[in-house]
Scaffold this active site. Structure first.
Site, short mmCIF file in Angstrom:
data_model
loop_
_atom_site.label_atom_id
_atom_site.label_comp_id
_atom_site.label_asym_id
_atom_site.label_seq_id
_atom_site.Cartn_x
_atom_site.Cartn_y
_atom_site.Cartn_z
CD1 TRP A 187 -2.77 -4.59 -4.92
CD2 TRP A 187 -2.23 -5.93 -3.22
NE1 TRP A 187 -2.61 -5.85 -5.42
CE2 TRP A 187 -2.27 -6.70 -4.41
CE3 TRP A 187 -1.91 -6.58 -2.03
CZ2 TRP A 187 -2.00 -8.06 -4.43
CZ3 TRP A 187 -1.65 -7.93 -2.05
CH2 TRP A 187 -1.70 -8.65 -3.25
NE ARG A 213 4.45 1.96 -1.84
CZ ARG A 213 5.69 1.59 -1.56
NH1 ARG A 213 6.69 2.02 -2.30
NH2 ARG A 213 5.95 0.79 -0.54
CE LYS A 235 7.62 -7.62 -17.10
NZ LYS A 235 7.69 -8.53 -15.95
CD GLU A 269 10.36 -10.54 -17.02
OE1 GLU A 269 10.01 -9.35 -16.96
OE2 GLU A 269 10.28 -11.31 -16.05
CG ASN A 292 3.03 -0.75 3.03
OD1 ASN A 292 2.44 -1.73 2.59
ND2 ASN A 292 4.17 -0.31 2.51
N GLY A 293 1.87 -3.21 5.13
CA GLY A 293 2.52 -4.41 5.64
C GLY A 293 1.53 -5.41 6.18
CG HIS A 350 10.85 -34.68 -21.54
ND1 HIS A 350 11.19 -36.01 -21.40
CD2 HIS A 350 11.90 -34.09 -22.16
CE1 HIS A 350 12.40 -36.21 -21.90
NE2 HIS A 350 12.85 -35.06 -22.38
CB CYS A 364 -0.90 0.00 1.22
SG CYS A 364 -1.82 -1.55 1.43
CD GLU A 390 3.99 -9.17 -14.07
OE1 GLU A 390 4.28 -8.86 -12.91
OE2 GLU A 390 4.68 -8.83 -15.05
CE LYS A 421 7.61 -1.34 -10.22
NZ LYS A 421 7.87 -2.12 -11.43
#
Length: 611
Positions: free
Chosen positions: A75, A27, A488, A484, A100-101, A507, A2, A491, A606
């Site tokens: 968030w 954030r 992306k 990556e 935050n946390g 496989h 947050c 996301e 973020k």
């Protein structure tokens, strides 16, 4: 995850808080709110679900003003996305908290507080802070003492700010594991979880250390450490420019940050390419002596940074001849590992506040690992401060949730680490070092050429928009780039994507291939190209649609069901940096076609400051 901001000043702080929240919206962004003490001495709160713009609309309508206040953009972790879970959380119309946390023991605290008569109106862990502070404020003479007493009962990693109707001339802050800083302005004192939030009012900042408490007043501030001892912390002048966090001519921050990569990489390489190749200058005083003492490397990171470390591991082994491993930080700290005093622990984090990476570093230190090095994009963040050596990637602020320029600058930092270790071990002589440095000088220009492929990639993205799944393949140094690329796409476009080493195709994953499954292949023109070409033939033979990123000198031809985009000529060991560009652009344009929120994808934030 947050964002928090607030302050106390001679003038109205509400516009400062709202602008700060707007700048922190990357954030966390499912709700926003602020609390303040009005001219009549009453504690007021305004909250809204959604974006900060909705909260700003309330202010425009009601025209509320205040000289003291706290704000938050959320968030969701504990409790769903609803106004009653939005911060600030209030106790008895007296204490307001933004946080935050994570409070890990909040359930036990909640039960105890309920037995004391406190009524909870949210599902959040934050509300226990408000009620605990209220409980202690009834018994202790100052708000600071109440916050200190409450903090001794909290377990977890967090940062929070407290506003009290009984104490309208001060704000109390506490940091334990999550970022928090003070801003000193001409007309007052402010705080935030990110310096970007305070740029409109000040560049004079003080970063709180872990365990610090701060007391802010209009004309003064004081800090105490975790033991309650008055301390002084170094004041910094932020070099961050407002232009760096403005969108400019771009549609999204992600697009802007993709296009900033040639400059970000050039800036990150500057110290290594100008003058002599000084290891102490690159990594910190005493680095050459310390790095000569190590005989293996462990890279700890999460998410995109972990994929960079997977490339770095191979560079370190091939260039420096040192055994290297890459591990997810949140897995490393919870398993039985064998300490090695001659192992270098390397942590990678864009923000420098990634909690699982920070805790992995702390865990390594408790095991006796003294050789620690951080690669980070934020100089005064927790991870670099806790490390013996550090390297600052000069990517500049990264606002988009999906990391782009932080990834490529981490890659070049890892390449420099491999070179440094190679020089110290005698594996890289003067001639070889010159060759490597010349290749690095060419890299920003090659990145710009890769960006010029955007129109072709945009056409590909149109074909991805109606797909539900995709496969990404790569081998060797390029398998992490496939990882990556898949990340992306997941996301920001919400297309399910998985990445595999191309040799794994037969496989199991080959069973998924049909005409509806696009298969993206990183097919660089290296020693594994013929192997990858054989894997691509397996896909083509089963009707799969191939989308191949290869190099100008590979001579690989497209055809029916085989779509090819050529990057510049093969860049040798630096090829993964170049191939990161097209997979970023593919995800970006696929998301545009699908109409998703590129910069703020659902359920993600973020700065990952919770575990």
């Amino acid at each position: 995850m947050c964002g928090i901001v607030g302050g106390i000043a001679a003038d109205d702080v509400v516009p400062v808080i709202l602008e700060g929240l707007r700048r922190l919206e990357y954030r966390g962004y499912d709700s926003a709110g602020l609390a303040f003490v009005d001219a009549q001495g009453e504690l007021q709160r305004r909250r809204s679900v959604g974006r900060v713009a909705e909260l700003a609309a309330l202010q425009t309508k009601e025209e509320f003003r205040a000289t003291i206040g706290i704000g938050h953009t959320r968030w969701a972790t504990h409790g769903g996305i609803a106004e009653h879970n939005a911060h600030p959380l209030i106790s008895h119309d007296e204490i307001a908290v933004v946080h935050n946390g994570i409070i890990e023991n909040y359930q036990n605290l909640r039960s105890r507080l309920q037995s004391l008569g406190y009524r909870f109106t949210s599902e959040t862990d934050t509300e226990v802070i408000a009620h605990l502070v209220h409980w202690y404020r009834q018994q202790l003479p100052t708000l600071l003492a109440a916050v200190q007493a409450a903090s001794r009962e909290l377990q977890g990693a967090y940062a929070f700010a407290v506003l009290s109707r009984r104490d309208p001339q001060e704000l109390i802050l506490h940091r334990k594991g999550c970022p928090l800083l003070l801003g000193i302005a001409a007309q007052g004192h402010f705080f935030a979880s990110d310096v970007a939030a305070l740029l409109p009012v000040t560049r004079r900042v003080i970063y709180l250390e872990d365990g610090d408490f701060a007391r802010l007043q209009q004309n003064a501030s004081s800090l105490q450490d975790v033991e309650g001892v008055l301390v002084q912390r170094e004041e910094h002048w932020s070099q961050l420019s407002s232009a760096a966090i403005d969108l400019g001519p771009y549609r999204h921050f992600m697009q802007k940050e993709i296009y900033e990569q040639p400059r970000a990489v050039a800036d990150t390489l500057e110290a290594a390419l100008d003058g002599d190749f000084s290891i102490d200058q690159l990594w910190g005083k005493g680095a050459a002596e310390r790095l000569q003492e190590i005989d293996r490397v462990l890279l700890l990171a999460s998410g995109t940074s972990h994929y960079a470390s997977l490339v770095g591991r191979q560079w370190i082994e091939s260039i420096a001849g040192i055994p290297a491993a890459a591990e997810l930080g949140h897995e490393y700290r919870y398993r039985e590992s064998i300490p090695d005093p001659r192992q270098l622990i390397v942590t990678l984090s864009q923000s420098g506040e990634t909690l699982d990476t920070y805790e992995a570093l702390r865990h390594a230190q408790t095991l006796g690992h003294l050789h620690t090095l951080s690669i980070c994009n934020v100089a005064e963040s927790a991870i670099p401060r806790a490390s013996a050596l550090r390297f600052l990637t000069r990517a500049g602020p990264e606002i988009g949730v999906a990391s782009t320029k932080a990834f490529t600058t981490q890659l070049v930092a890892l390449y420099l680490l491999a070179l440094s270790l190679g020089v110290l071990r005698g594996r890289v002589d003067a001639t070889a070092l010159h060759t490597h440095r010349e290749a690095l000088r060419q890299l920003p220009g090659s990145l710009q050429q890769a960006l010029n492929l955007e129109p072709q990639i945009q056409l590909w993205a149109n074909r991805f928009a109606d797909k539900e799944h995709a496969l990404f393949l790569g081998r060797g140094l390029h398998y992490p780039i496939a990882l990556e690329g898949a990340l992306k796409l997941k996301e920001i476009s919400y297309i399910h994507a998985e990445a595999y080493p191309a040799g794994e195709l037969k496989h199991g994953p080959l069973a998924l291939v049909d005409r509806q499954m696009p298969v993206v292949v990183i097919a660089a023109n290296d020693q594994l190209f013929e192997k990858v070409a054989a894997n691509m033939q397996e896909v083509h033979a089963r009707g799969g649609q191939l989308y191949v990123f290869t190099d100008l000198d590979s001579h690989y031809e497209g055809g029916e069901g085989v779509h090819v985009i050529r990057l510049p000529r093969h860049a040798g060991l630096l090829s993964p940096v170049l191939h990161a560009i097209p997979v970023q652009l593919l995800a970006y344009h696929a998301a545009l076609v699908k109409g998703t929120d590129v910069d703020r994808p659902r359920n993600l934030a973020k700065a990952v400051t919770v575990e």
